[in-house]
Design a protein around this motif. Structure first.
Motif, PDB file in Angstrom:
ATOM      1  N   UNK A 182       0.850  -1.193   0.000  1.00  0.00           N
ATOM      2  CA  UNK A 182       0.000   0.000   0.000  1.00  0.00           C
ATOM      3  C   UNK A 182       0.885   1.242   0.000  1.00  0.00           C
ATOM      4  N   UNK A 183       0.486   2.233  -0.786  1.00  0.00           N
ATOM      5  CA  UNK A 183       1.199   3.505  -0.826  1.00  0.00           C
ATOM      6  C   UNK A 183       0.220   4.611  -0.453  1.00  0.00           C
ATOM      7  N   UNK A 184       0.456   5.280   0.656  1.00  0.00           N
ATOM      8  CA  UNK A 184      -0.381   6.428   1.021  1.00  0.00           C
ATOM      9  C   UNK A 184       0.221   7.666   0.370  1.00  0.00           C
ATOM     10  N   UNK A 185      -0.617   8.382  -0.368  1.00  0.00           N
ATOM     11  CA  UNK A 185      -0.110   9.549  -1.088  1.00  0.00           C
ATOM     12  C   UNK A 185      -1.128  10.669  -0.976  1.00  0.00           C
ATOM     13  N   UNK A 186      -0.704  11.778  -0.421  1.00  0.00           N
ATOM     14  CA  UNK A 186      -1.595  12.901  -0.130  1.00  0.00           C
ATOM     15  C   UNK A 186      -1.240  14.070  -1.049  1.00  0.00           C
ATOM     16  N   UNK A 187      -2.193  14.508  -1.875  1.00  0.00           N
ATOM     17  CA  UNK A 187      -1.940  15.636  -2.785  1.00  0.00           C
ATOM     18  C   UNK A 187      -3.228  16.407  -3.010  1.00  0.00           C
TER      19      UNK A 187
ATOM     20  N   UNK B 275       0.731  -2.750  -6.468  1.00  0.00           N
ATOM     21  CA  UNK B 275       0.436  -2.088  -5.190  1.00  0.00           C
ATOM     22  C   UNK B 275      -0.921  -1.384  -5.242  1.00  0.00           C
ATOM     23  N   UNK B 276      -1.416  -1.038  -4.081  1.00  0.00           N
ATOM     24  CA  UNK B 276      -2.634  -0.224  -3.971  1.00  0.00           C
ATOM     25  C   UNK B 276      -2.235   1.171  -3.492  1.00  0.00           C
ATOM     26  N   UNK B 277      -2.673   2.199  -4.216  1.00  0.00           N
ATOM     27  CA  UNK B 277      -2.447   3.575  -3.785  1.00  0.00           C
ATOM     28  C   UNK B 277      -3.666   4.047  -3.001  1.00  0.00           C
ATOM     29  N   UNK B 278      -3.444   4.587  -1.812  1.00  0.00           N
ATOM     30  CA  UNK B 278      -4.527   5.295  -1.117  1.00  0.00           C
ATOM     31  C   UNK B 278      -4.236   6.783  -1.292  1.00  0.00           C
ATOM     32  N   UNK B 279      -5.034   7.394  -2.146  1.00  0.00           N
ATOM     33  CA  UNK B 279      -4.803   8.785  -2.534  1.00  0.00           C
ATOM     34  C   UNK B 279      -5.689   9.690  -1.683  1.00  0.00           C
ATOM     35  N   UNK B 280      -5.072  10.557  -0.920  1.00  0.00           N
ATOM     36  CA  UNK B 280      -5.810  11.442  -0.013  1.00  0.00           C
ATOM     37  C   UNK B 280      -5.940  12.814  -0.684  1.00  0.00           C
ATOM     38  N   UNK B 281      -7.162  13.112  -1.115  1.00  0.00           N
ATOM     39  CA  UNK B 281      -7.392  14.368  -1.839  1.00  0.00           C
ATOM     40  C   UNK B 281      -8.191  15.364  -1.001  1.00  0.00           C
ATOM     41  N   UNK B 282      -7.971  15.331   0.315  1.00  0.00           N
ATOM     42  CA  UNK B 282      -8.764  16.179   1.213  1.00  0.00           C
ATOM     43  C   UNK B 282      -8.639  17.671   0.883  1.00  0.00           C
TER      44      UNK B 282
ATOM     45  N   UNK C 262      -7.379  -5.849 -13.715  1.00  0.00           N
ATOM     46  CA  UNK C 262      -6.152  -6.610 -13.487  1.00  0.00           C
ATOM     47  C   UNK C 262      -5.895  -6.617 -11.995  1.00  0.00           C
ATOM     48  N   UNK C 263      -5.504  -7.753 -11.470  1.00  0.00           N
ATOM     49  CA  UNK C 263      -5.347  -7.871 -10.028  1.00  0.00           C
ATOM     50  C   UNK C 263      -4.101  -7.152  -9.536  1.00  0.00           C
ATOM     51  N   UNK C 264      -4.184  -6.611  -8.323  1.00  0.00           N
ATOM     52  CA  UNK C 264      -2.956  -6.180  -7.661  1.00  0.00           C
ATOM     53  C   UNK C 264      -2.302  -7.438  -7.087  1.00  0.00           C
ATOM     54  N   UNK C 265      -1.131  -7.294  -6.533  1.00  0.00           N
ATOM     55  CA  UNK C 265      -0.538  -8.469  -5.867  1.00  0.00           C
ATOM     56  C   UNK C 265      -0.612  -8.360  -4.354  1.00  0.00           C
ATOM     57  N   UNK C 266      -1.566  -7.562  -3.871  1.00  0.00           N
ATOM     58  CA  UNK C 266      -1.751  -7.429  -2.422  1.00  0.00           C
ATOM     59  C   UNK C 266      -2.593  -8.593  -1.914  1.00  0.00           C
ATOM     60  N   UNK C 267      -2.103  -9.227  -0.874  1.00  0.00           N
ATOM     61  CA  UNK C 267      -2.833 -10.360  -0.329  1.00  0.00           C
ATOM     62  C   UNK C 267      -4.020  -9.860   0.497  1.00  0.00           C
ATOM     63  N   UNK C 268      -5.160 -10.473   0.244  1.00  0.00           N
ATOM     64  CA  UNK C 268      -6.349 -10.126   1.032  1.00  0.00           C
ATOM     65  C   UNK C 268      -6.105 -10.465   2.498  1.00  0.00           C
ATOM     66  N   UNK C 269      -6.568  -9.584   3.371  1.00  0.00           N
ATOM     67  CA  UNK C 269      -6.442  -9.795   4.818  1.00  0.00           C
ATOM     68  C   UNK C 269      -7.095 -11.136   5.198  1.00  0.00           C
TER      69      UNK C 269
END
Lengths: 433, 433
Positions: free
Chosen positions: A213-218, A244-251, B29-36
């Motif tokens: 996971x990548x947390x990215x705030x912009x 990866x999964x990006x969690x993009x914080x656009x607050x 397309x799947x990410x490669x993050x494993x489900x909790x």
């Protein structure tokens, strides 16, 4: 509640009395429950309560000081009446048989989900069912971290909003904290992506380790930097390559200045390919002055999948229904009023415009003082190297450093009235000049 | 703001609109993050959304059916106007410079914390600083489980509200689910304390395994049973002997009938010694019809300590400030109006009294039908053995079984208007007689 109303209410308060006899306070005896080792890992208090405490201590010591707080990013200006009228009307209707509503859907009112999809994400293909209404972005960060669980690895910008890391620590994603000489705390296992003036506030991704996971705030909190379209393309490509999964914080997206040569997206979904890798979290707090009203949202696209093919949205829905029960219906009525009409949108935009002018005043002041200053154009935050080489906490009780990369810099918030910002600038000028 | 500035702002205010071209939806397309893996363990959807889905499916199939829902415990009656007026007044004041407030304290407004300490816990020695305002008991359960972490062991009543277990599963406190022949799901590692007519709805504690945390709901959801003072004394003694922490859920305390031979405490803190072992969670939802408004609280006494001597309240405060940001300020204004005056307290009490009369009608109906029926006296829930030996889900889409111990029984909620309850009773009578 306005103070006069509280005292009116308290005045009439007659407290009931005749229940059980007083329970005596014995000496405390410990339970044998082991404290959560992840809670033990957390360093200090959470940043913002810590700032409040330091401010209160200062005011206690100097009762005549008129503190102007530019530390916590807390809105100060009245909410447009088109929005508060909608909340008041909704609240009053709860006293009528026709207007009463109990539990709403945990994911939020359909009308609000649709308004967000249509107004905030036009032409980006976001469906209302992909929008989950929340009580604020910080709470969504906690719920997302609960959903991801302890086994994921995470990356954060450095500096950044402390919620991503602290919630990750609580969930057990990290090792212990290790204080660095540079000040601040880092936790083992987290990938810190340095974002500083030297790299245009964007990490050199070729040197960033892959994480889940990548947390990215912009626009970034605290630096005020809004990532360019090209930077966000790099980020999405990086996530896609790495799975990866990006969690993009656009607050702070509503603070991005439109147009101009340097095109800055307000949403990650403006970037092709983001739907398969990105969650976006956002908020009415800084967009409509809802810091106390509490309202935000998360977008979890249907195409975002875990490695086993499970939709991430399926698990997020389970978390939202199990660990949460929906945002306050009154707050949702206010949120809808911010978005549903041209008039509402214009009204909230005017408050944002006012804060942006404050930011301009702050930037001008620091520039006139010869300070190195960033941000303010696309965010309510101004990032200034106030005393190079000195630790932020040492500098000023009202000024704060955001993570290890923030030392030397302080974030100054434009959230205040024009008068008080101007006064703060005058004080800073006489103090620093 | 001068008019020319407003129009300047309006001009610029056209929020998003002309942004990026539509993003094409590609194949996922799947990410490669494993489900909790803990999310994987969860069986089915959460109970209440599941009921809603089954109801909607039923209404779709039978569009002419006028479903009277007594399944989800959702309030239906208007909120007294003294309460909604306070919310409306607070909301409107947010449009004024004097009335605007941003972030409140994450732990809640001091005035509300004090009103709860004084009104709900008179003579029980609860300090306002021990009361943490929340957006509802379900959310507090999630936050408490985050705080406890994955290493604690837990016990729950059987049957009980599903939130304790499901949040424990998400946090990793349990093994996998094992479906039992008796129906429903049990998770390995959880201690289920059977509470049934045979044992006066109170577990035989001599046969209960020690766990770190004991979730105990009284008046119980779903059985409607309110524990007696003697039963709660046993519970507190058991926790003290074992060094366990009790999480006492008193969300339905306002339904307990006062007086009578069988003395039933409304709070765990009426029992001596509870301060050192018990957290209490509660809610405005069923007390004041706030299911959609979202407001509740948790009490964490200062004397409650982990084995290492750390105050549990210290860690809970960290969770509240880090994973949450306070309940909606508008909802808190409403909560204060429920408690602060005699008039407010009387108004909300009258709504509770109405639901209790509904419960009486339901109990009478089931008794007239010769059914085995419990609850209703001290709770809005009636617990009836409708079709002995049959699985609850099979019986009726609107009727539900709460955990393995609930099979054969269904919970019928008194949350509706009198007319609709009477109509429901007529239908039940003609269906079952």
């Amino acid at each position: 509640m306005p103070t006069n109303m509280i005292s009116k209410v308290l005045e009439k308060a007659v407290l009931p009395l005749d229940v059980a006899p007083p329970v005596k306070r014995g000496p405390a005896s410990r339970t044998s429950v082991r404290r959560n080792p992840n809670m033990e890992k957390l360093q200090n208090g959470y940043l913002f309560p810590e700032i409040s405490m330091r401010r209160e201590a200062h005011e206690k010591k100097y009762p005549d000081a008129k503190v102007i707080s530019l530390g916590i990013g807390d809105t100060t200006q009245p909410i447009p009446s088109i929005v508060t009228s909608a909340m008041a009307e909704y609240a009053l209707a709860l006293s009528t048989p026709e207007g009463y509503q109990g539990y709403g859907p945990e994911q939020g009112q359909k009308s609000l989900r649709k308004a967000i999809a249509d107004v905030v994400y036009p032409s980006m293909g976001i469906r209302d069912t992909e929008v989950f209404i929340s009580d604020g972005a910080q709470c969504d960060i906690a719920r997302l971290q609960m959903m991801f669980g302890r086994d994921v690895t995470i990356a954060v910008q450095d500096p950044t909003f402390p919620g991503y890391v602290d919630n990750g620590v609580i969930m057990g994603q990290t090792g212990p904290a290790a204080d660095e000489e540079s000040g601040g705390s880092r936790y083992a296992g987290i990938e810190y992506m340095r974002c500083a003036p030297e790299n245009a506030f964007f990490p050199d991704l070729s040197r960033v380790r892959r994480t889940d996971v990548i947390f990215f705030c912009s626009p970034n909190n605290p630096t005020g930097h809004a990532a360019s379209r090209d930077q966000l393309r790099q980020l999405v490509d990086f996530a896609r390559r790495n799975g990866s999964i990006v969690v993009f914080d656009s607050a702070y997206a509503s603070y991005v200045s439109p147009g101009g040569g340097d095109d800055k997206p307000r949403s990650i979904y403006e970037v092709p390919g983001a739907r398969e890798v990105a969650i976006e979290i956002s908020s009415f707090s800084k967009f409509a002055g809802f810091t106390g009203v509490r309202l935000g949202w998360a977008v979890v696209p249907d195409e975002l999948l875990y490695a086993d093919g499970t939709r991430v949205a399926r698990d997020f829905d389970r978390v939202v229904t199990t660990c949460f029960n929906g945002a306050s219906s009154v707050a949702q009525a206010g949120g809808l009023a911010c978005l549903a009409t041209e008039e509402g949108r214009a009204a909230v935009a005017s408050v944002v415009a006012g804060y942006k002018e404050n930011a301009r005043v702050l930037v001008d002041t620091f520039q006139a003082l010869g300070k190195e200053v960033y941000g303010g154009d696309d965010s309510p935050y101004v990032w200034v190297r106030l005393f190079p080489g000195r630790r932020s906490w040492d500098v000023f009780a009202e000024i704060l450093g955001f993570g290890p990369g923030g030392e030397g810099f302080v974030r100054v918030s434009a959230f205040n009235s024009r008068d008080r910002v101007v006064e703060a600038c005058a004080r800073l000028t006489s103090f620093l000049a």
